[in-house]
Each structure stands twice: as structure tokens, then as C-alpha cells.
Design a protein around this motif. Structure first.
Motif, PDB file in Angstrom:
ATOM      1  N   ARG A  22       0.852  -1.196   0.000  1.00  0.00           N
ATOM      2  CA  ARG A  22       0.000   0.000   0.000  1.00  0.00           C
ATOM      3  C   ARG A  22       0.878   1.232   0.000  1.00  0.00           C
ATOM      4  O   ARG A  22       2.051   1.182   0.367  1.00  0.00           O
ATOM      5  CB  ARG A  22      -0.914   0.026   1.234  1.00  0.00           C
ATOM      6  N   ARG A  23       0.306   2.338  -0.387  1.00  0.00           N
ATOM      7  CA  ARG A  23       1.039   3.595  -0.314  1.00  0.00           C
ATOM      8  C   ARG A  23       1.187   4.015   1.146  1.00  0.00           C
ATOM      9  O   ARG A  23       0.276   3.851   1.954  1.00  0.00           O
ATOM     10  CB  ARG A  23       0.324   4.679  -1.118  1.00  0.00           C
ATOM     11  N   TYR A  24       2.356   4.589   1.433  1.00  0.00           N
ATOM     12  CA  TYR A  24       2.629   5.056   2.793  1.00  0.00           C
ATOM     13  C   TYR A  24       1.609   6.113   3.217  1.00  0.00           C
ATOM     14  O   TYR A  24       1.154   6.123   4.364  1.00  0.00           O
ATOM     15  CB  TYR A  24       4.054   5.597   2.850  1.00  0.00           C
ATOM     16  N   THR A  25       1.233   6.987   2.311  1.00  0.00           N
ATOM     17  CA  THR A  25       0.249   8.025   2.646  1.00  0.00           C
ATOM     18  C   THR A  25      -1.086   7.404   3.047  1.00  0.00           C
ATOM     19  O   THR A  25      -1.779   7.919   3.936  1.00  0.00           O
ATOM     20  CB  THR A  25       0.056   8.975   1.456  1.00  0.00           C
ATOM     21  N   ASP A  26      -1.453   6.297   2.441  1.00  0.00           N
ATOM     22  CA  ASP A  26      -2.707   5.631   2.803  1.00  0.00           C
ATOM     23  C   ASP A  26      -2.619   5.030   4.204  1.00  0.00           C
ATOM     24  O   ASP A  26      -3.581   5.101   4.982  1.00  0.00           O
ATOM     25  CB  ASP A  26      -3.041   4.537   1.787  1.00  0.00           C
ATOM     26  N   ARG A  27      -1.476   4.440   4.521  1.00  0.00           N
ATOM     27  CA  ARG A  27      -1.302   3.888   5.861  1.00  0.00           C
ATOM     28  C   ARG A  27      -1.373   4.992   6.918  1.00  0.00           C
ATOM     29  O   ARG A  27      -2.003   4.825   7.972  1.00  0.00           O
ATOM     30  CB  ARG A  27       0.048   3.168   5.964  1.00  0.00           C
ATOM     31  N   LEU A  28      -0.716   6.109   6.643  1.00  0.00           N
ATOM     32  CA  LEU A  28      -0.761   7.231   7.579  1.00  0.00           C
ATOM     33  C   LEU A  28      -2.178   7.751   7.753  1.00  0.00           C
ATOM     34  O   LEU A  28      -2.634   8.006   8.875  1.00  0.00           O
ATOM     35  CB  LEU A  28       0.141   8.366   7.077  1.00  0.00           C
ATOM     36  N   ARG A  29      -2.883   7.895   6.660  1.00  0.00           N
ATOM     37  CA  ARG A  29      -4.240   8.428   6.716  1.00  0.00           C
ATOM     38  C   ARG A  29      -5.164   7.525   7.534  1.00  0.00           C
ATOM     39  O   ARG A  29      -5.967   8.003   8.344  1.00  0.00           O
ATOM     40  CB  ARG A  29      -4.787   8.592   5.294  1.00  0.00           C
ATOM     41  N   ASP A  30      -5.022   6.220   7.363  1.00  0.00           N
ATOM     42  CA  ASP A  30      -5.859   5.291   8.119  1.00  0.00           C
ATOM     43  C   ASP A  30      -5.552   5.355   9.609  1.00  0.00           C
ATOM     44  O   ASP A  30      -6.465   5.370  10.452  1.00  0.00           O
ATOM     45  CB  ASP A  30      -5.658   3.860   7.610  1.00  0.00           C
ATOM     46  N   ALA A  31      -4.261   5.399   9.958  1.00  0.00           N
ATOM     47  CA  ALA A  31      -3.876   5.466  11.368  1.00  0.00           C
ATOM     48  C   ALA A  31      -4.328   6.777  12.003  1.00  0.00           C
ATOM     49  O   ALA A  31      -4.807   6.805  13.148  1.00  0.00           O
ATOM     50  CB  ALA A  31      -2.368   5.292  11.513  1.00  0.00           C
ATOM     51  N   GLN A  32      -4.196   7.872  11.283  1.00  0.00           N
ATOM     52  CA  GLN A  32      -4.622   9.166  11.812  1.00  0.00           C
ATOM     53  C   GLN A  32      -6.128   9.222  12.008  1.00  0.00           C
ATOM     54  O   GLN A  32      -6.615   9.773  13.001  1.00  0.00           O
ATOM     55  CB  GLN A  32      -4.167  10.277  10.857  1.00  0.00           C
ATOM     56  N   ALA A  33      -6.880   8.631  11.084  1.00  0.00           N
ATOM     57  CA  ALA A  33      -8.338   8.636  11.210  1.00  0.00           C
ATOM     58  C   ALA A  33      -8.799   7.765  12.372  1.00  0.00           C
ATOM     59  O   ALA A  33      -9.753   8.104  13.088  1.00  0.00           O
ATOM     60  CB  ALA A  33      -8.970   8.146   9.907  1.00  0.00           C
ATOM     61  N   THR A  34      -8.109   6.656  12.598  1.00  0.00           N
ATOM     62  CA  THR A  34      -8.512   5.741  13.666  1.00  0.00           C
ATOM     63  C   THR A  34      -8.180   6.290  15.046  1.00  0.00           C
ATOM     64  O   THR A  34      -8.997   6.221  15.978  1.00  0.00           O
ATOM     65  CB  THR A  34      -7.834   4.375  13.475  1.00  0.00           C
ATOM     66  N   LEU A  35      -6.978   6.853  15.205  1.00  0.00           N
ATOM     67  CA  LEU A  35      -6.500   7.268  16.519  1.00  0.00           C
ATOM     68  C   LEU A  35      -6.643   8.760  16.773  1.00  0.00           C
ATOM     69  O   LEU A  35      -6.337   9.223  17.883  1.00  0.00           O
ATOM     70  CB  LEU A  35      -5.035   6.858  16.681  1.00  0.00           C
ATOM     71  N   LYS A  36      -7.079   9.526  15.773  1.00  0.00           N
ATOM     72  CA  LYS A  36      -7.291  10.970  15.932  1.00  0.00           C
ATOM     73  C   LYS A  36      -6.035  11.694  16.395  1.00  0.00           C
ATOM     74  O   LYS A  36      -6.058  12.549  17.282  1.00  0.00           O
ATOM     75  CB  LYS A  36      -8.427  11.254  16.925  1.00  0.00           C
TER      76      LYS A  36
END
Length: 319
Positions: free
Chosen positions: A91-105
Motif C-alpha cells: 500500500r502507499r505510505y500516505t494511505d497507511r498514515l491516513r488510516d492510522a490518523q483517522a482511527t486514533l485521531k
């Protein structure tokens, strides 16, 4: 239309159907496998009542446990470059970051908060393992620098709470550059005469353990925490030897002098409070210290000893 099957049966089922039970009312211990009621687990700060295994805490629970009355303030962290290498694996690194940021705020794996511990000012730099394994990238380096400088400004102790798989591979050598940066930040705190305490939790490995995690004035670990650089399996394959039992666990490291103490979670705040009450005491200048004992001048001592050899000096002193 069959009214018995189409109407009566669904109506009866709706009347006797049990209320749905949330799935998170019972949690299973990672160590012994016992089921634990969620309220009991919360009261015990995520410590298993059956085997005393210290389960992981999320960032909010950890900060609430550390500071007095669970009161603290978080700070806005500096912005950091996003995906500087344009990295992509499955996966793209930006996608991983976006998912983690959305989950953990939160922006990234480190959170910085300040408050008091046993009425002593303290700044906490906490790694959240739920955010990409608590891995250290540029954002974590920037956050740790911000925590260190806040501690210097507030004349507060800096407490690092580590839980990490190491440097963030998606940022390559840029993540490894955070190791000297965090080391310099620790030096700034120590040069200001402020204590730096590290709380090692499960797991603390890789580039984090090889940098700021092992530089504390006092190194504290939770029971059973895995602490090391490379994994046990990698070490065994490299040296082709069987490692000792509980190798890289907190108790083993304590027995071999790597860390200073292993502290149960329920005693952690009290231990930190005692340490801060000793380490944060201002040191008076030598000439203002109460009851200071002035040592004799070495030259006078030597002269007196020389005079004593022939008795002349002794007569002068007695006279």
C-alpha cells in the motif's frame, strides 16, 4: 401467504429475542488466556487478575494513569514532511498514515503532554504502539524535540514512555537520522539540570531502544516488557546459540544491570513521584549550603606537618 410463518413466527421471535451483547464486555489475557470482565480489567489498569500480566494501554489511558488526578494538557506538535520518499509496498505510505490518523485521531505515533506528578512539573513524550507499531519517523523526532524544549522552558522533568517496533522503514535513512536528533534533545534537557526518566513498556525495540530509550537518568520497565534491539529469533539465527530463558525481558535486563528497576503498574505513579521529589530539588551553591564543612587549605596542612617534624611548629600553634 402463510400467516403463521410470515407474521406470527417473526412476531414471537421479536418478543423473546435477547438484547445484543457488545463483544468487548469480556477480554482475553494474552498470556494465560483467561477471560476478564472489562470493568475489572479497567480497575486493575489493564493488568490480568489471574497471572498479573501487564496488557498494553492506549495513549489516553497511559497519560491519565501518569499524571495527578488524570489531568494533563497535550500540545500541538510541529508539522513534518509527509512521505518524503514516496514509499509504496503493498500500500502507499500516505494511505497507511491516513488510516492510522483517522482511527486514533492523532498526527503520528508520539503524543506530548504536560502536567504534574506528585505535584512536580513533568512533560511526557509517549509513543503509541497502536499507531504503526509506535515506529519512529520524522514526525516522532520533531515531537520528541518539542517535548524536550518544553521541559526546559517549564523547568520540568522529561519522561519518555516507549512502546515501539523501531525506526519507520517507510522513511528509510530519514527515520534513522532521528536517533541522533533525539539524543541531542536528551542532552539539552540534561544540560539544563533537569531529570530525564524513561519508562520502557512492551515492546521497546529497534532504533528507539538504540537511542533515547536507553539514555535516561533512571530507566524503569514494566514487568514482562520485551526490551532490546534485534528480535530474539534474529539473534539466535545470527549467533547460532540458544538464548537464556526470558532473554530481553524486563526482569532479565534488570538482573544484568541494563535497567534500574522493574515497577508494577499500580505503583508506577508513586515511584515516579518519589524520584521527581528527589531529582527536582534545587541544589544550593556550595558557599550557601547550610552546615557546610570547610576543608583546611592543603598548603597549611603540609606546613604544619613539616613543622611538627622538629617540634617548632607545634610550639607556635600551642603558643
Amino acid at each position: 401467504m402463510n400467516w403463521l410463518t410470515e407474521f406470527v413466527r417473526p412476531r414471537l421471535r421479536s418478543l423473546v429475542r435477547k438484547t445484543d451483547v457488545p463483544e468487548n464486555l469480556w477480554l482475553q489475557c494474552d498470556n494465560c488466556g483467561q477471560m476478564i470482565f472489562h470493568r475489572e480489567l479497567r480497575e486493575r489498569i489493564n493488568v490480568c487478575p489471574h497471572c498479573d500480566h501487564h496488557m498494553r494501554l492506549d495513549a489516553a489511558e497511559r497519560l491519565g494513569m501518569l499524571f495527578d488526578h488524570g489531568i494533563y494538557e497535550t500540545i500541538e506538535l510541529p508539522d513534518a514532511p509527509v512521505d518524503p520518499l514516496r514509499f509504496r509496498d503493498r500500500r502507499r505510505y500516505t494511505d497507511r498514515l491516513r488510516d492510522a490518523q483517522a482511527t486514533l485521531k492523532t498526527k503520528d505515533a508520539m503524543r506530548v503532554a504536560h502536567g504534574t506528578i506528585d505535584d512536580q512539573p513533568a512533560v511526557a513524550a509517549l509513543l503509541d504502539f497502536a499507531f504503526m507499531g509506535g515506529s519512529m519517523g520524522i514526525a516522532v523526532g520533531e515531537a520528541f524535540l518539542a517535548a524536550a524544549r518544553l521541559a526546559v522552558v517549564q523547568r520540568a522533568a522529561l519522561i519518555a514512555v516507549t512502546a515501539s517496533g523501531g525506526a519507520r522503514m517507510q522513511e528509510g535513512i530519514l527515520s534513522l537520522m532521528q536517533m541522533p536528533r533525539t539524543t541531542i534533545a536528551v542532552s539539552e534537557v540534561k544540560e539544563a539540570g533537569l531529570p530525564y526518566i524513561v519508562l520502557l513498556t512492551d515492546p521497546t525495540t529497534g532504533g528507539v531502544s538504540a537511542s533515547f530509550a536507553m539514555l535516561g537518568d533512571v530507566a524503569i520497565a514494566e514487568p514482562g516488557a520485551a526490551i532490546g534491539f534485534a528480535g530474539q529469533r534474529v539473534i539466535q539465527q545470527t549467533i547460532r546459540e540458544t538464548l537464556p530463558e526470558n532473554f530481553q525481558r524486563a526482569e532479565y535486563l534488570h538482573d544484568h544491570g541494563i535497567i534500574d528497576m522493574v515497577v508494577h503498574r499500580r505503583e508506577l505513579r508513586g515511584t515516579l513521584g518519589n524520584l521527581l521529589s528527589m531529582l527536582m530539588q534545587p541544589k544550593p551553591p556550595p558557599d550557601e549550603a547550610d552546615g557546610a564543612v570547610m576543608l583546611p587549605n592543603p598548603e597549611i596542612v603540609e606546613t604544619t606537618a613539616a613543622n611538627d617534624s622538629d617540634g617548632a611548629g607545634r610550639e607556635q600553634i600551642e603558643g
